[in-house]
Design a protein around this motif. Structure first.
Motif, PDB file in Angstrom:
ATOM      1  N   GLY A 225       0.814  -1.211   0.000  1.00  0.00           N
ATOM      2  CA  GLY A 225       0.000   0.000   0.000  1.00  0.00           C
ATOM      3  C   GLY A 225       0.848   1.262   0.000  1.00  0.00           C
ATOM      4  O   GLY A 225       2.042   1.249  -0.267  1.00  0.00           O
ATOM      5  N   ILE A 226       0.206   2.349   0.312  1.00  0.00           N
ATOM      6  CA  ILE A 226       0.858   3.649   0.353  1.00  0.00           C
ATOM      7  C   ILE A 226       1.146   3.996   1.817  1.00  0.00           C
ATOM      8  O   ILE A 226       0.392   3.612   2.704  1.00  0.00           O
ATOM      9  CB  ILE A 226      -0.038   4.718  -0.308  1.00  0.00           C
ATOM     10  CG1 ILE A 226       0.707   6.027  -0.470  1.00  0.00           C
ATOM     11  CG2 ILE A 226      -1.318   4.928   0.454  1.00  0.00           C
ATOM     12  CD1 ILE A 226      -0.022   7.035  -1.328  1.00  0.00           C
ATOM     13  N   GLY A 227       2.235   4.695   2.057  1.00  0.00           N
ATOM     14  CA  GLY A 227       2.601   5.090   3.408  1.00  0.00           C
ATOM     15  C   GLY A 227       1.818   6.325   3.855  1.00  0.00           C
ATOM     16  O   GLY A 227       1.385   7.139   3.032  1.00  0.00           O
ATOM     17  N   LEU A 228       1.661   6.469   5.152  1.00  0.00           N
ATOM     18  CA  LEU A 228       0.921   7.606   5.700  1.00  0.00           C
ATOM     19  C   LEU A 228       1.606   8.923   5.356  1.00  0.00           C
ATOM     20  O   LEU A 228       0.940   9.901   5.011  1.00  0.00           O
ATOM     21  CB  LEU A 228       0.777   7.446   7.218  1.00  0.00           C
ATOM     22  CG  LEU A 228       0.013   8.539   7.953  1.00  0.00           C
ATOM     23  CD1 LEU A 228      -1.398   8.668   7.406  1.00  0.00           C
ATOM     24  CD2 LEU A 228      -0.026   8.243   9.442  1.00  0.00           C
TER      25      LEU A 228
ATOM     26  N   SER B 224      -5.632  12.811  -7.008  1.00  0.00           N
ATOM     27  CA  SER B 224      -5.944  11.440  -7.430  1.00  0.00           C
ATOM     28  C   SER B 224      -4.909  10.908  -8.413  1.00  0.00           C
ATOM     29  O   SER B 224      -4.525   9.741  -8.346  1.00  0.00           O
ATOM     30  CB  SER B 224      -7.348  11.364  -8.026  1.00  0.00           C
ATOM     31  OG  SER B 224      -7.449  12.134  -9.190  1.00  0.00           O
ATOM     32  N   THR B 225      -4.422  11.763  -9.305  1.00  0.00           N
ATOM     33  CA  THR B 225      -3.384  11.340 -10.253  1.00  0.00           C
ATOM     34  C   THR B 225      -2.116  10.925  -9.515  1.00  0.00           C
ATOM     35  O   THR B 225      -1.530   9.878  -9.796  1.00  0.00           O
ATOM     36  CB  THR B 225      -3.055  12.477 -11.241  1.00  0.00           C
ATOM     37  OG1 THR B 225      -4.244  12.810 -11.960  1.00  0.00           O
ATOM     38  CG2 THR B 225      -1.971  12.069 -12.209  1.00  0.00           C
ATOM     39  N   MET B 226      -1.707  11.742  -8.545  1.00  0.00           N
ATOM     40  CA  MET B 226      -0.487  11.430  -7.804  1.00  0.00           C
ATOM     41  C   MET B 226      -0.668  10.200  -6.910  1.00  0.00           C
ATOM     42  O   MET B 226       0.268   9.399  -6.765  1.00  0.00           O
ATOM     43  CB  MET B 226      -0.070  12.642  -6.971  1.00  0.00           C
ATOM     44  CG  MET B 226       0.416  13.796  -7.851  1.00  0.00           C
ATOM     45  SD  MET B 226       0.668  15.334  -6.981  1.00  0.00           S
ATOM     46  CE  MET B 226       1.922  14.899  -5.816  1.00  0.00           C
ATOM     47  N   LEU B 227      -1.847  10.032  -6.325  1.00  0.00           N
ATOM     48  CA  LEU B 227      -2.089   8.852  -5.484  1.00  0.00           C
ATOM     49  C   LEU B 227      -2.102   7.576  -6.321  1.00  0.00           C
ATOM     50  O   LEU B 227      -1.575   6.549  -5.893  1.00  0.00           O
ATOM     51  CB  LEU B 227      -3.397   9.017  -4.712  1.00  0.00           C
ATOM     52  CG  LEU B 227      -3.353  10.036  -3.572  1.00  0.00           C
ATOM     53  CD1 LEU B 227      -4.757  10.359  -3.089  1.00  0.00           C
ATOM     54  CD2 LEU B 227      -2.492   9.547  -2.424  1.00  0.00           C
ATOM     55  N   ILE B 228      -2.693   7.633  -7.498  1.00  0.00           N
ATOM     56  CA  ILE B 228      -2.715   6.463  -8.384  1.00  0.00           C
ATOM     57  C   ILE B 228      -1.295   6.121  -8.840  1.00  0.00           C
ATOM     58  O   ILE B 228      -0.920   4.954  -8.907  1.00  0.00           O
ATOM     59  CB  ILE B 228      -3.651   6.704  -9.584  1.00  0.00           C
ATOM     60  CG1 ILE B 228      -5.105   6.833  -9.136  1.00  0.00           C
ATOM     61  CG2 ILE B 228      -3.498   5.626 -10.637  1.00  0.00           C
ATOM     62  CD1 ILE B 228      -5.712   5.576  -8.554  1.00  0.00           C
TER      63      ILE B 228
ATOM     64  N   PRO C  95       0.677   1.798  -8.227  1.00  0.00           N
ATOM     65  CA  PRO C  95       0.355   1.308  -9.574  1.00  0.00           C
ATOM     66  C   PRO C  95      -0.680   0.189  -9.594  1.00  0.00           C
ATOM     67  O   PRO C  95      -1.383   0.018 -10.578  1.00  0.00           O
ATOM     68  CB  PRO C  95       1.698   0.799 -10.103  1.00  0.00           C
ATOM     69  CG  PRO C  95       2.741   1.325  -9.196  1.00  0.00           C
ATOM     70  CD  PRO C  95       2.087   1.671  -7.906  1.00  0.00           C
ATOM     71  N   GLN C  96      -0.783  -0.550  -8.516  1.00  0.00           N
ATOM     72  CA  GLN C  96      -1.741  -1.659  -8.478  1.00  0.00           C
ATOM     73  C   GLN C  96      -3.181  -1.182  -8.347  1.00  0.00           C
ATOM     74  O   GLN C  96      -4.102  -1.983  -8.363  1.00  0.00           O
ATOM     75  CB  GLN C  96      -1.386  -2.654  -7.366  1.00  0.00           C
ATOM     76  CG  GLN C  96      -1.432  -2.080  -5.980  1.00  0.00           C
ATOM     77  CD  GLN C  96      -0.144  -1.412  -5.546  1.00  0.00           C
ATOM     78  OE1 GLN C  96       0.616  -0.924  -6.356  1.00  0.00           O
ATOM     79  NE2 GLN C  96       0.086  -1.392  -4.254  1.00  0.00           N
TER      80      GLN C  96
END
Length: 118
Positions: A33-36, A84-88, A92-93
């Protein structure tokens, strides 16, 4: 000044935690996942159009006029798309889940615009 700073800081903290939880729930079983810290940094970076809006609205005759509302909507769309673009890209998954990520971003940035109008 002090009251508004507390609101913004509190909502920013809660929003970062909520978005962190949501994004990691979206990709369960699909990888890391993504880090806080990255989530909070992306949300904060995408907040820049709202900061510019807050500066511009000081010089407008009405905070709730047509020009102000159009500018606010533009800033919310711009921030939501950027976040949203940067979070996606950071996950990548999670390709194909852009709208699931964009909607909570949009709600968050609408909240910041409401803070700017009050």
């Amino acid at each position: 000044g002090k009251l508004h700073f507390g609101h913004i800081l509190g909502w920013s903290t809660l929003a970062s935690l909520a978005m962190y939880w949501l994004l990691n729930q979206i990709i369960i079983g699909a990888g890391e996942g993504i880090g806080l810290n990255r989530c909070g940094s992306i949300l904060g970076y995408a907040l820049l159009p709202e900061v510019v809006y807050s500066g511009i609205v000081l010089f407008l005759p009405s905070k709730t006029g047509t020009l102000s509302m159009a500018l606010a909507a533009t800033c919310v769309m711009w921030s939501s798309r950027k976040a949203s673009t940067m979070l996606i890209k950071a996950m990548p998954q999670s390709e194909g889940k852009r709208m699931i990520v964009t909607y909570p971003c949009m709600m968050l940035y609408c909240l910041y615009i409401v803070f700017s109008m009050s």
